[in-house]
Write an enzyme that holds these catalytic residues in place. Structure first.
Site: not given
Length: 108
Positions: A65-66
């Site tokens: 993810c980020y």
């Protein structure tokens, strides 16, 4: 069923060793298109059903993810779907990009 944490350095070693592995990126499509870990695939609500149907459950799955937070929830969920070897990438794509820019693909 649970998941494990994975460091960017370990993922880099696995990618370089051609270890059987699936890397899924759960960021939004625009972010993925702007850059993602080489050989990763985008995974979202629209594609997760096909992924579960087609991905071998014994092949390790690394969720990106980020920043390494929402990937933990997604990794836990995938482990609950029968995937036996699931990881959340610590630091997410942002840390990966900072440490391994040569392994970032900007083509979708």
């Amino acid at each position: 069923m649970s998941f494990a944490h994975l460091s960017p350095a370990t993922l880099r070693q696995w990618l370089e060793s051609d270890r059987p592995l699936t890397v899924v990126d759960i960021r939004d499509p625009l972010s993925f298109a702007g850059g993602h870990i080489t050989h990763s695939q985008h995974l979202d609500n629209a594609t997760v059903g096909a992924f579960i149907d087609q991905a071998p459950p014994e092949t390790p799955v690394v969720v990106v993810c980020y920043h390494g937070h929402s990937s933990q929830q997604a990794a836990s969920w995938l482990a609950g779907q029968g995937f036996s070897d699931v990881y959340s990438l610590d630091g997410g794509f942002e840390q990966w990009r900072h440490e391994h820019l040569d392994y970032v693909d900007t083509t979708s």
